[in-house]
Design a protein around this motif. Structure first.
Motif, PDB file in Angstrom:
ATOM      1  N   UNK A  23       5.551 -22.575 106.211  1.00 55.99           N
ATOM      2  CA  UNK A  23       6.688 -23.055 106.985  1.00 55.99           C
ATOM      3  C   UNK A  23       6.217 -23.602 108.333  1.00 55.99           C
ATOM      4  N   UNK A  24       5.275 -22.926 108.978  1.00 65.09           N
ATOM      5  CA  UNK A  24       4.729 -23.427 110.239  1.00 65.09           C
ATOM      6  C   UNK A  24       4.105 -24.805 110.060  1.00 65.09           C
ATOM      7  N   UNK A  25       3.323 -24.958 109.002  1.00 64.28           N
ATOM      8  CA  UNK A  25       2.714 -26.263 108.744  1.00 64.28           C
ATOM      9  C   UNK A  25       3.797 -27.293 108.455  1.00 64.28           C
ATOM     10  N   UNK A  26       4.829 -26.888 107.731  1.00 60.86           N
ATOM     11  CA  UNK A  26       5.942 -27.780 107.435  1.00 60.86           C
ATOM     12  C   UNK A  26       6.706 -28.207 108.678  1.00 60.86           C
ATOM     13  N   UNK A  27       6.692 -27.393 109.696  1.00 56.03           N
ATOM     14  CA  UNK A  27       7.339 -27.754 110.965  1.00 56.03           C
ATOM     15  C   UNK A  27       6.434 -28.679 111.773  1.00 56.03           C
ATOM     16  N   UNK A  28       5.141 -28.392 111.754  1.00 55.85           N
ATOM     17  CA  UNK A  28       4.203 -29.189 112.538  1.00 55.85           C
ATOM     18  C   UNK A  28       4.085 -30.627 112.035  1.00 55.85           C
ATOM     19  N   UNK A  29       4.069 -30.839 110.729  1.00 58.04           N
ATOM     20  CA  UNK A  29       3.834 -32.178 110.177  1.00 58.04           C
ATOM     21  C   UNK A  29       4.891 -33.186 110.638  1.00 58.04           C
ATOM     22  N   UNK A  30       6.198 -32.913 110.482  1.00 61.53           N
ATOM     23  CA  UNK A  30       7.182 -33.899 110.977  1.00 61.53           C
ATOM     24  C   UNK A  30       7.127 -34.071 112.501  1.00 61.53           C
ATOM     25  N   UNK A  31       6.799 -32.990 113.206  1.00 62.28           N
ATOM     26  CA  UNK A  31       6.680 -33.074 114.653  1.00 62.28           C
ATOM     27  C   UNK A  31       5.543 -34.014 115.048  1.00 62.28           C
ATOM     28  N   UNK A  32       4.411 -33.885 114.388  1.00 61.43           N
ATOM     29  CA  UNK A  32       3.263 -34.762 114.660  1.00 61.43           C
ATOM     30  C   UNK A  32       3.602 -36.205 114.328  1.00 61.43           C
ATOM     31  N   UNK A  33       4.198 -36.409 113.163  1.00 58.41           N
ATOM     32  CA  UNK A  33       4.565 -37.762 112.749  1.00 58.41           C
ATOM     33  C   UNK A  33       5.536 -38.386 113.743  1.00 58.41           C
ATOM     34  N   UNK A  34       6.526 -37.623 114.163  1.00 53.92           N
ATOM     35  CA  UNK A  34       7.508 -38.137 115.114  1.00 53.92           C
ATOM     36  C   UNK A  34       6.899 -38.498 116.457  1.00 53.92           C
ATOM     37  N   UNK A  35       6.056 -37.623 116.973  1.00 57.07           N
ATOM     38  CA  UNK A  35       5.436 -37.898 118.267  1.00 57.07           C
ATOM     39  C   UNK A  35       4.554 -39.138 118.214  1.00 57.07           C
ATOM     40  N   UNK A  45       5.278 -52.340 121.155  1.00 58.66           N
ATOM     41  CA  UNK A  45       6.313 -53.117 121.851  1.00 58.66           C
ATOM     42  C   UNK A  45       5.862 -53.569 123.226  1.00 58.66           C
ATOM     43  N   UNK A  46       4.648 -53.237 123.622  1.00 59.28           N
ATOM     44  CA  UNK A  46       4.108 -53.696 124.895  1.00 59.28           C
ATOM     45  C   UNK A  46       4.518 -52.864 126.088  1.00 59.28           C
ATOM     46  N   UNK A  47       5.122 -51.720 125.843  1.00 57.03           N
ATOM     47  CA  UNK A  47       5.502 -50.854 126.957  1.00 57.03           C
ATOM     48  C   UNK A  47       4.269 -50.112 127.465  1.00 57.03           C
ATOM     49  N   UNK A  48       4.413 -49.566 128.648  1.00 64.14           N
ATOM     50  CA  UNK A  48       3.322 -48.789 129.227  1.00 64.14           C
ATOM     51  C   UNK A  48       3.128 -47.501 128.415  1.00 64.14           C
ATOM     52  N   UNK A  49       1.880 -47.111 128.234  1.00 61.77           N
ATOM     53  CA  UNK A  49       1.556 -45.929 127.445  1.00 61.77           C
ATOM     54  C   UNK A  49       2.075 -44.676 128.149  1.00 61.77           C
ATOM     55  N   UNK A  50       2.814 -43.858 127.419  1.00 67.22           N
ATOM     56  CA  UNK A  50       3.292 -42.582 127.954  1.00 67.22           C
ATOM     57  C   UNK A  50       2.223 -41.533 127.670  1.00 67.22           C
ATOM     58  N   UNK A  51       1.390 -41.273 128.657  1.00 70.31           N
ATOM     59  CA  UNK A  51       0.235 -40.397 128.461  1.00 70.31           C
ATOM     60  C   UNK A  51       0.645 -38.954 128.215  1.00 70.31           C
ATOM     61  N   UNK A  52       1.770 -38.537 128.740  1.00 70.13           N
ATOM     62  CA  UNK A  52       2.219 -37.164 128.517  1.00 70.13           C
ATOM     63  C   UNK A  52       2.547 -36.940 127.040  1.00 70.13           C
ATOM     64  N   UNK A  55      -0.638 -36.999 124.960  1.00 64.47           N
ATOM     65  CA  UNK A  55      -1.371 -35.739 125.099  1.00 64.47           C
ATOM     66  C   UNK A  55      -0.729 -34.642 124.276  1.00 64.47           C
ATOM     67  N   UNK A  56       0.587 -34.564 124.303  1.00 69.69           N
ATOM     68  CA  UNK A  56       1.302 -33.565 123.505  1.00 69.69           C
ATOM     69  C   UNK A  56       1.070 -33.813 122.021  1.00 69.69           C
ATOM     70  N   UNK A  57       1.107 -35.068 121.602  1.00 69.15           N
ATOM     71  CA  UNK A  57       0.892 -35.405 120.187  1.00 69.15           C
ATOM     72  C   UNK A  57      -0.508 -35.007 119.740  1.00 69.15           C
ATOM     73  N   UNK A  58      -1.495 -35.271 120.563  1.00 74.13           N
ATOM     74  CA  UNK A  58      -2.872 -34.913 120.211  1.00 74.13           C
ATOM     75  C   UNK A  58      -3.031 -33.394 120.151  1.00 74.13           C
ATOM     76  N   UNK A  59      -2.444 -32.697 121.102  1.00 70.29           N
ATOM     77  CA  UNK A  59      -2.538 -31.230 121.107  1.00 70.29           C
ATOM     78  C   UNK A  59      -1.797 -30.608 119.920  1.00 70.29           C
ATOM     79  N   UNK A  60      -0.737 -31.263 119.476  1.00 69.35           N
ATOM     80  CA  UNK A  60       0.019 -30.762 118.338  1.00 69.35           C
ATOM     81  C   UNK A  60      -0.809 -30.790 117.058  1.00 69.35           C
TER      82      UNK A  60
END
Length: 85
Positions: A23-35, A45-52, A55-60
């Motif tokens: 279940x934990x892995x099942x929660x993490x996968x959609x969270x990673x994909x979404x981030x 889209x050419x917007x400025x990179x949101x580094x925060x 960073x959260x996506x990489x840590x996830x």
């Protein structure tokens, strides 16, 4: 507190542990994909990179990476106990 050894737990408790780890892995996968979706979408889209968020996506990514080895040990224990039945 030390975590109990798998051999000391009943088969039912080990199966519950397997279910919770899946279940934990099942929660993490959609969270990673979404981030990463939002980070990549903004980048394309050419917007400025949101580094925060990046960073959260990489840590996830570390969530499933730390849970997966424990899940494999639990599944190994279940298979070992199933052979004796």
């Amino acid at each position: 507190m030390e975590k109990p050894k798998l051999q000391e737990l009943s088969l039912e408790q080990v199966k519950k542990k397997e279910k919770s780890l899946k279940m934990y892995i099942g929660i993490f996968i959609p969270l990673i994909i979404g981030l990463f979706f939002f980070v990549i979408r903004d980048y394309l889209n050419g917007k400025e990179m949101d580094w925060a968020i990046l960073t959260i996506a990489i840590c996830t990514l570390g969530g499933p990476a730390t849970i997966y080895p424990e899940l494999k040990e639990v599944q190994k224990e279940i298979r070992a106990r199933s052979k004796f039945r």
